[in-house]
Scaffold this motif. Sequence first.
Motif, mmCIF file in Angstrom:
data_model
loop_
_atom_site.group_PDB
_atom_site.id
_atom_site.type_symbol
_atom_site.label_atom_id
_atom_site.label_comp_id
_atom_site.label_asym_id
_atom_site.label_seq_id
_atom_site.Cartn_x
_atom_site.Cartn_y
_atom_site.Cartn_z
ATOM 1 N N GLU A 128 0.832 -1.211 0.000
ATOM 2 C CA GLU A 128 0.000 0.000 0.000
ATOM 3 C C GLU A 128 0.863 1.256 0.000
ATOM 4 O O GLU A 128 0.557 2.236 -0.695
ATOM 5 C CB GLU A 128 -0.912 -0.020 1.226
ATOM 6 C CG GLU A 128 -1.953 1.074 1.239
ATOM 7 C CD GLU A 128 -2.908 0.964 2.407
ATOM 8 O OE1 GLU A 128 -3.635 1.944 2.657
ATOM 9 O OE2 GLU A 128 -2.910 -0.093 3.083
ATOM 10 N N LEU A 179 1.309 4.640 -2.955
ATOM 11 C CA LEU A 179 0.929 6.021 -2.667
ATOM 12 C C LEU A 179 1.566 7.007 -3.632
ATOM 13 O O LEU A 179 1.055 8.105 -3.843
ATOM 14 C CB LEU A 179 1.313 6.383 -1.226
ATOM 15 C CG LEU A 179 0.515 5.687 -0.130
ATOM 16 C CD1 LEU A 179 1.054 6.072 1.240
ATOM 17 C CD2 LEU A 179 -0.970 6.033 -0.228
ATOM 18 N N SER A 180 2.715 6.633 -4.207
ATOM 19 C CA SER A 180 3.389 7.511 -5.168
ATOM 20 C C SER A 180 4.259 6.670 -6.087
ATOM 21 O O SER A 180 4.926 5.732 -5.641
ATOM 22 C CB SER A 180 4.258 8.540 -4.430
ATOM 23 O OG SER A 180 5.080 9.252 -5.336
ATOM 24 N N ALA A 193 2.864 17.078 -2.049
ATOM 25 C CA ALA A 193 1.575 16.424 -1.795
ATOM 26 C C ALA A 193 1.773 14.923 -1.584
ATOM 27 O O ALA A 193 1.202 14.328 -0.658
ATOM 28 C CB ALA A 193 0.615 16.689 -2.949
ATOM 29 N N ASP A 194 2.583 14.294 -2.437
ATOM 30 C CA ASP A 194 2.865 12.863 -2.278
ATOM 31 C C ASP A 194 3.619 12.602 -0.976
ATOM 32 O O ASP A 194 3.352 11.628 -0.262
ATOM 33 C CB ASP A 194 3.681 12.351 -3.467
ATOM 34 C CG ASP A 194 2.825 12.063 -4.688
ATOM 35 O OD1 ASP A 194 1.592 12.235 -4.594
ATOM 36 O OD2 ASP A 194 3.385 11.683 -5.729
ATOM 37 N N GLU A 230 3.588 14.331 1.839
ATOM 38 C CA GLU A 230 2.704 14.462 2.996
ATOM 39 C C GLU A 230 1.768 13.259 3.120
ATOM 40 O O GLU A 230 1.452 12.793 4.221
ATOM 41 C CB GLU A 230 1.880 15.747 2.879
ATOM 42 C CG GLU A 230 2.696 17.030 2.982
ATOM 43 C CD GLU A 230 3.279 17.241 4.373
ATOM 44 O OE1 GLU A 230 2.807 16.564 5.315
ATOM 45 O OE2 GLU A 230 4.207 18.058 4.520
ATOM 46 N N LYS A 231 1.319 12.742 1.974
ATOM 47 C CA LYS A 231 0.451 11.564 1.978
ATOM 48 C C LYS A 231 1.186 10.346 2.558
ATOM 49 O O LYS A 231 0.618 9.562 3.331
ATOM 50 C CB LYS A 231 -0.006 11.299 0.535
ATOM 51 C CG LYS A 231 -1.056 10.230 0.395
ATOM 52 C CD LYS A 231 -1.718 10.280 -0.985
ATOM 53 C CE LYS A 231 -0.723 10.393 -2.116
ATOM 54 N NZ LYS A 231 -1.372 10.297 -3.444
ATOM 55 N N ILE A 232 2.448 10.196 2.195
ATOM 56 C CA ILE A 232 3.259 9.087 2.687
ATOM 57 C C ILE A 232 3.491 9.202 4.193
ATOM 58 O O ILE A 232 3.340 8.228 4.939
ATOM 59 C CB ILE A 232 4.604 9.034 1.929
ATOM 60 C CG1 ILE A 232 4.367 8.619 0.475
ATOM 61 C CG2 ILE A 232 5.586 8.086 2.602
ATOM 62 C CD1 ILE A 232 5.554 8.862 -0.438
ATOM 63 N N LYS A 245 1.727 10.828 6.410
ATOM 64 C CA LYS A 245 0.456 10.613 7.106
ATOM 65 C C LYS A 245 0.149 9.122 7.225
ATOM 66 O O LYS A 245 -0.302 8.646 8.281
ATOM 67 C CB LYS A 245 -0.675 11.323 6.362
ATOM 68 C CG LYS A 245 -2.030 11.200 7.046
ATOM 69 C CD LYS A 245 -3.114 11.957 6.275
ATOM 70 C CE LYS A 245 -4.462 11.817 6.960
ATOM 71 N NZ LYS A 245 -5.532 12.545 6.211
ATOM 72 N N PHE A 246 0.403 8.370 6.169
ATOM 73 C CA PHE A 246 0.169 6.925 6.198
ATOM 74 C C PHE A 246 1.058 6.257 7.249
ATOM 75 O O PHE A 246 0.615 5.384 8.010
ATOM 76 C CB PHE A 246 0.448 6.335 4.808
ATOM 77 C CG PHE A 246 0.389 4.840 4.746
ATOM 78 C CD1 PHE A 246 -0.828 4.188 4.601
ATOM 79 C CD2 PHE A 246 1.544 4.074 4.845
ATOM 80 C CE1 PHE A 246 -0.886 2.799 4.549
ATOM 81 C CE2 PHE A 246 1.500 2.691 4.789
ATOM 82 C CZ PHE A 246 0.270 2.063 4.645
#
Length: 534
Positions: free
Chosen positions: A106, A110-111, A144-145, A147-149, A151-152
């Motif tokens: 997963e 994400l990126s 953006a990528d 920050e998404k990583i 956060k996960f």
Amino acid sequence: MKIVKKNSAETLGDILAHSIFLKVGRIRKGKIITQEDIDLILQDGIEQIYVGIFDDDDLDENYASKKIAEAICVHGVALSPTYSGKTNITSKYDGLIEIDEEKVFELNRLSGNIAVSTLNNHDIVYNGDHVLSVKIISYAINNADFEKIIKFLVSNKIIQLKPFKSLKFGIIYTESVNEKKNIIEKTKKSIKSRVSDYNSTIMDEIVVNHDIEAIKPALEKQLTMDLDCVLFFLSSSVADVSDIIPSIISQLGGKVTSYGMPLDPGNLTLSGYINNHKILVAAGSARSDALNGLDWHLNSLHAGLEIDQDIIDSLGVGGLLKDIDFAVRRKRISKNINTKKANIAAIVLSAGESKRMGEDNKLLLEVNGKTIIANYIENISKSNVSEILVVTGHQSDLIQAELEKYDVNFIYNPNYKDGMSTSLRAGINALSNNIDAAMICLPDMPLIGIYEINKLIDYYNPKIGNEICIATSNEQRGNPVLWDKKYFRELSNILGDKGGRHLLSQYEEKSVEVNLGEAVSFDVDTKSSYDKLK
């Protein structure tokens, strides 16, 4: 980020997208272009080059890689210095690494600009082994990528290190009528060797007839003792879940957690528990020292892994233990004492003036809060070398002060300005008489860790002709190099500003190349190479 073609003269501060080969050498891709680089490029008549230009929301590859690796880190692991957008996570203990495979999958989805690579779930790791790497694919990743990583990873742990712990064993052997008496004695030697690899102890041993009336009271006796596990070696292996041992486990209020494993040899291994005591029943094939399903169970037991049939059933792919490659076997099944010191010394050449770095002594520059020399010596101190000699010269007092807390011997070389050979000679001449081999180390290589040092030592075997072990990366030779003692005299006779590299061509048949990756090819010689680690 955008990759564009620009006039060479206008690329100051851009990222070099493709390596350039010049008459004076190569400028590697990923480098921040300096005015000196531009001058060299133009001197060779290269008017245009491909460069990378950051978008407003891009983050540098090294910054992003390090921050993501920090978010992955758990107790028992450590970060290696980041280089070229890659950060390795290494183990601080011997044990098993647990990988949440679904979460790794997963995370990578994400990126498209991130690659997280791990060992296999439940692989064995030793102190200093790489367990995971984080690589930013391009020279930058958009915020953006990133920050998404992050956060996960705040809410999802993808790895856990389960260190091996010493245990106390009781062992019950059964014998049948007319069975050879020496079989049990051979088995005792084999299991003693196995459990000693974990510094575990056999507290009690009982030999009884292979009969339920004899086995049950023997087990009841050991269940009253302060033991972690009761281990059975039976005259005849468990043939069914209704056989003698499973029946006794049930009668005494316990439970069988697994029986029948897709590892060969070792198919008939059984595991279970009674109250706080683990129960392990070896297959008959485990009487031999050869790799066996029992070894997998011992690893899991010492790491505190809770076993069930699903975990056992997942071992089928790669379960032909007799046929798997040694390196895979080491990771998946076979625990051995990897912390034993060898009669091998490390000679750390730390006398140079760092002229290409300018006024700074490169060894005293910091990476991740530690000087380059301190980081190098700390890793070697945790490796399997038995003696560390640090040869000093330029700013010897500062080097020695930086390393005062480490167990090393300092050798001052008053002739250090006459070249590397004088430091090499000083180190060789100061070795203890019992040393079998010496590893020549250049401490300006901050990516070198325990793993690289121990791997070279693993390959050293003069009995099969491996007298010189050479670290390589992408088929290019790097450092360190390990030399058998028979070459000490020749190494001492080298003159000028060079080491032992020119001797290698004379002894190709006695050399073995060990592929250790980029750690053995990257050094900090200039400010631009140091900047790559920031």
